[in-house]
Design a protein around this motif. Structure first.
Motif, PDB file in Angstrom:
ATOM      1  N   THR A 116       6.699  18.061 -10.897  1.00  0.00           N
ATOM      2  CA  THR A 116       7.146  18.564  -8.749  1.00  0.00           C
ATOM      3  C   THR A 116       6.586  16.953  -8.643  1.00  0.00           C
ATOM      4  OG1 THR A 116       5.070  19.064  -8.592  1.00  0.00           O
ATOM      5  CG2 THR A 116       6.599  20.162  -8.973  1.00  0.00           C
ATOM      6  N   ALA A 117       7.405  16.460  -7.335  1.00  0.00           N
ATOM      7  CA  ALA A 117       7.640  15.180  -6.241  1.00  0.00           C
ATOM      8  C   ALA A 117       7.155  15.368  -5.238  1.00  0.00           C
ATOM      9  CB  ALA A 117       8.567  14.154  -8.013  1.00  0.00           C
ATOM     10  N   ARG A 118       6.909  14.928  -4.626  1.00  0.00           N
ATOM     11  CA  ARG A 118       6.480  14.381  -3.482  1.00  0.00           C
ATOM     12  C   ARG A 118       7.722  12.831  -2.215  1.00  0.00           C
ATOM     13  NH1 ARG A 118       0.941  16.050  -0.624  1.00  0.00           N
ATOM     14  NH2 ARG A 118       2.456  15.810   1.551  1.00  0.00           N
ATOM     15  N   VAL A 119       8.332  12.584  -1.885  1.00  0.00           N
ATOM     16  CA  VAL A 119       8.715  11.684  -1.580  1.00  0.00           C
ATOM     17  C   VAL A 119       8.618  10.916  -0.139  1.00  0.00           C
ATOM     18  CG1 VAL A 119      11.246  10.461  -1.375  1.00  0.00           C
ATOM     19  CG2 VAL A 119      10.584  12.130  -3.122  1.00  0.00           C
ATOM     20  N   PHE A 120       8.474   9.795  -0.057  1.00  0.00           N
ATOM     21  CA  PHE A 120       7.876   9.132   1.428  1.00  0.00           C
ATOM     22  C   PHE A 120       8.980   7.855   1.217  1.00  0.00           C
ATOM     23  CE2 PHE A 120       4.288  11.793  -0.514  1.00  0.00           C
ATOM     24  CZ  PHE A 120       3.856  12.023   1.226  1.00  0.00           C
ATOM     25  N   LEU A 121       9.128   7.297   2.981  1.00  0.00           N
ATOM     26  CA  LEU A 121       9.951   5.832   2.745  1.00  0.00           C
ATOM     27  C   LEU A 121       8.510   5.021   3.124  1.00  0.00           C
ATOM     28  CD1 LEU A 121      12.444   7.604   6.439  1.00  0.00           C
ATOM     29  CD2 LEU A 121      12.547   7.023   3.809  1.00  0.00           C
ATOM     30  N   LEU A 122       8.818   4.325   2.559  1.00  0.00           N
ATOM     31  CA  LEU A 122       8.191   2.612   2.873  1.00  0.00           C
ATOM     32  C   LEU A 122       8.914   1.316   3.582  1.00  0.00           C
ATOM     33  CD1 LEU A 122       5.274   1.945   2.028  1.00  0.00           C
ATOM     34  CD2 LEU A 122       6.244   0.799  -0.380  1.00  0.00           C
ATOM     35  N   ALA A 123       8.073   1.034   4.254  1.00  0.00           N
ATOM     36  CA  ALA A 123       8.696  -0.072   4.817  1.00  0.00           C
ATOM     37  C   ALA A 123       8.626  -1.485   4.073  1.00  0.00           C
ATOM     38  CB  ALA A 123       6.761  -1.162   6.333  1.00  0.00           C
ATOM     39  N   PRO A 124       9.871  -1.702   4.183  1.00  0.00           N
ATOM     40  CA  PRO A 124      10.058  -3.029   3.395  1.00  0.00           C
ATOM     41  C   PRO A 124       9.980  -4.066   3.320  1.00  0.00           C
ATOM     42  CG  PRO A 124      12.726  -1.985   4.755  1.00  0.00           C
ATOM     43  CD  PRO A 124      11.024  -2.093   5.467  1.00  0.00           C
ATOM     44  N   ALA A 125       9.056  -4.398   3.742  1.00  0.00           N
ATOM     45  CA  ALA A 125       7.990  -5.446   3.858  1.00  0.00           C
ATOM     46  C   ALA A 125       6.441  -5.319   3.235  1.00  0.00           C
ATOM     47  CB  ALA A 125       7.274  -5.853   5.455  1.00  0.00           C
ATOM     48  N   LEU A 126       6.794  -3.824   2.806  1.00  0.00           N
ATOM     49  CA  LEU A 126       5.644  -3.524   2.054  1.00  0.00           C
ATOM     50  C   LEU A 126       5.577  -3.443   0.891  1.00  0.00           C
ATOM     51  CD1 LEU A 126       3.748  -1.028   4.420  1.00  0.00           C
ATOM     52  CD2 LEU A 126       2.989  -3.475   3.996  1.00  0.00           C
ATOM     53  N   ALA A 127       6.929  -3.077   0.870  1.00  0.00           N
ATOM     54  CA  ALA A 127       7.389  -2.392  -0.953  1.00  0.00           C
ATOM     55  C   ALA A 127       7.994  -4.182  -1.421  1.00  0.00           C
ATOM     56  CB  ALA A 127       8.593  -2.034  -0.311  1.00  0.00           C
ATOM     57  N   ARG A 128       8.190  -5.547  -0.587  1.00  0.00           N
ATOM     58  CA  ARG A 128       8.533  -6.533  -0.993  1.00  0.00           C
ATOM     59  C   ARG A 128       6.548  -6.878  -1.779  1.00  0.00           C
ATOM     60  NH1 ARG A 128      10.420 -11.849   2.664  1.00  0.00           N
ATOM     61  NH2 ARG A 128      10.377 -13.331   0.805  1.00  0.00           N
ATOM     62  N   LEU A 129       5.872  -6.463  -0.887  1.00  0.00           N
ATOM     63  CA  LEU A 129       4.508  -7.532  -0.898  1.00  0.00           C
ATOM     64  C   LEU A 129       4.041  -6.262  -1.882  1.00  0.00           C
ATOM     65  CD1 LEU A 129       1.437  -8.626  -1.260  1.00  0.00           C
ATOM     66  CD2 LEU A 129       0.835  -6.545   0.606  1.00  0.00           C
ATOM     67  N   ILE A 130       4.456  -5.177  -3.000  1.00  0.00           N
ATOM     68  CA  ILE A 130       4.023  -4.942  -4.109  1.00  0.00           C
ATOM     69  C   ILE A 130       5.105  -5.468  -5.117  1.00  0.00           C
ATOM     70  CG2 ILE A 130       4.335  -2.675  -5.195  1.00  0.00           C
ATOM     71  CD1 ILE A 130       4.264  -0.717  -2.696  1.00  0.00           C
ATOM     72  N   GLU A 131       6.316  -5.309  -4.568  1.00  0.00           N
ATOM     73  CA  GLU A 131       6.929  -5.753  -6.008  1.00  0.00           C
ATOM     74  C   GLU A 131       6.878  -7.653  -6.627  1.00  0.00           C
ATOM     75  OE1 GLU A 131      11.211  -7.948  -6.458  1.00  0.00           O
ATOM     76  OE2 GLU A 131      11.221  -6.823  -5.029  1.00  0.00           O
ATOM     77  N   LYS A 132       6.084  -8.494  -5.669  1.00  0.00           N
ATOM     78  CA  LYS A 132       5.219  -9.612  -5.648  1.00  0.00           C
ATOM     79  C   LYS A 132       4.256  -9.301  -6.227  1.00  0.00           C
ATOM     80  CE  LYS A 132       3.546 -14.085  -3.670  1.00  0.00           C
ATOM     81  NZ  LYS A 132       3.712 -14.089  -1.637  1.00  0.00           N
ATOM     82  N   GLU A 133       3.492  -8.691  -5.945  1.00  0.00           N
ATOM     83  CA  GLU A 133       2.061  -8.228  -6.915  1.00  0.00           C
ATOM     84  C   GLU A 133       2.818  -7.054  -8.363  1.00  0.00           C
ATOM     85  OE1 GLU A 133      -1.461  -9.199  -6.243  1.00  0.00           O
ATOM     86  OE2 GLU A 133       0.293 -10.527  -4.237  1.00  0.00           O
ATOM     87  N   ARG A 134       3.160  -6.143  -8.191  1.00  0.00           N
ATOM     88  CA  ARG A 134       2.998  -5.909 -10.041  1.00  0.00           C
ATOM     89  C   ARG A 134       4.884  -6.120 -10.307  1.00  0.00           C
ATOM     90  NH1 ARG A 134      -0.916  -1.880  -9.550  1.00  0.00           N
ATOM     91  NH2 ARG A 134      -2.929  -2.676  -8.343  1.00  0.00           N
TER      92      ARG A 134
END
Length: 227
Positions: free
Chosen positions: A3-21
């Motif tokens: 099963t899954a739950r889906v949430f929106l995410l602010a683009p700036a925070l997503a960019r930070l995650i991408e940069k780190e991981r």
């Protein structure tokens, strides 16, 4: 079945995650739905897959077949709609989550929390850096976005609490900056106060009795003696 739950995410925070991981680039193409099944093709790196989902009375049953990338690329040219996104994996404590940064059909950032039903995913408490939950909205399903386009997603606000919470997650310190419930006051303190009040009352009563006794004795000593 997961099963899954889906949430929106602010683009700036997503960019930070991408940069780190970092992440993995994925392309998916969807063929028109049929009453009994749905089909899509996926390309990730050098790997191609053909995914058939049969609609059974007990629920969807997925069958995945590996195919050469050249065949997957050819099938992508024949689909009715497609999506492209960057997939980033991370964990919040023991819970694995996935970030999907969509670039086609347009920009959108989603956080996916997936677990087996036995793990009670509904009890998962989203951290402060998660945006609104859109689990029940079919417009945010990958197939829907491929065939119908992106939904009109609301803008997700970034707060200091959200930023600190995400940094804690990336540092492996989930929950450090999450709001904590106020610690209950011990009941013993109330009882102690009541006991002290009772003790003070008893002490005052004893003092009055002693004072009264002294006054009586003094009165006897001053009174004239009878012959």
């Amino acid at each position: 079945m997961s099963t899954a739950r889906v949430f929106l995410l602010a683009p700036a925070l997503a960019r930070l995650i991408e940069k780190e991981r970092g992440g993995h680039h994925i392309r998916q193409g969807y063929f028109p739905d049929r009453p009994d099944r749905s089909t899509h093709v996926q390309v990730e790196g050098e790997t191609g897959q053909l995914v058939l989902v049969a609609h059974q009375p007990t629920g969807p049953v997925e069958q995945v077949t590996d195919i050469p990338r050249s065949q997957a690329e050819a099938l992508l040219e024949l689909v009715a709609g497609r999506v492209e996104h960057l997939r980033v994996s991370l964990t919040i404590g023991p819970q694995p989550v996935t970030l999907r940064r969509f670039v086609t059909p347009g920009p959108l950032d989603l956080i996916i929390v997936i677990a087996e039903p036995s793990k009670q995913i509904r009890t998962f408490q989203p951290p402060a850096w998660f945006g609104p939950e859109v689990t029940g909205d079919p417009a945010y399903q990958t197939r829907s976005m491929a065939l119908a386009g992106l939904p009109a997603a609301p803008e997700v606000e970034i707060t200091n609490a959200a930023l600190h919470s995400l940094l804690d997650t990336l540092d492996g310190r989930s929950g450090v900056h999450e709001p904590q419930a106020a610690a209950p006051q011990p009941v013993a303190s109330t009882k102690s106060a009541e006991a002290e009040a009772e003790t003070d009352d008893e002490q005052d009563l004893n003092d009055l009795e002693i004072e009264d006794s002294v006054i009586r004795e003094l009165a006897r000593s001053l009174s004239p003696r009878r012959l």
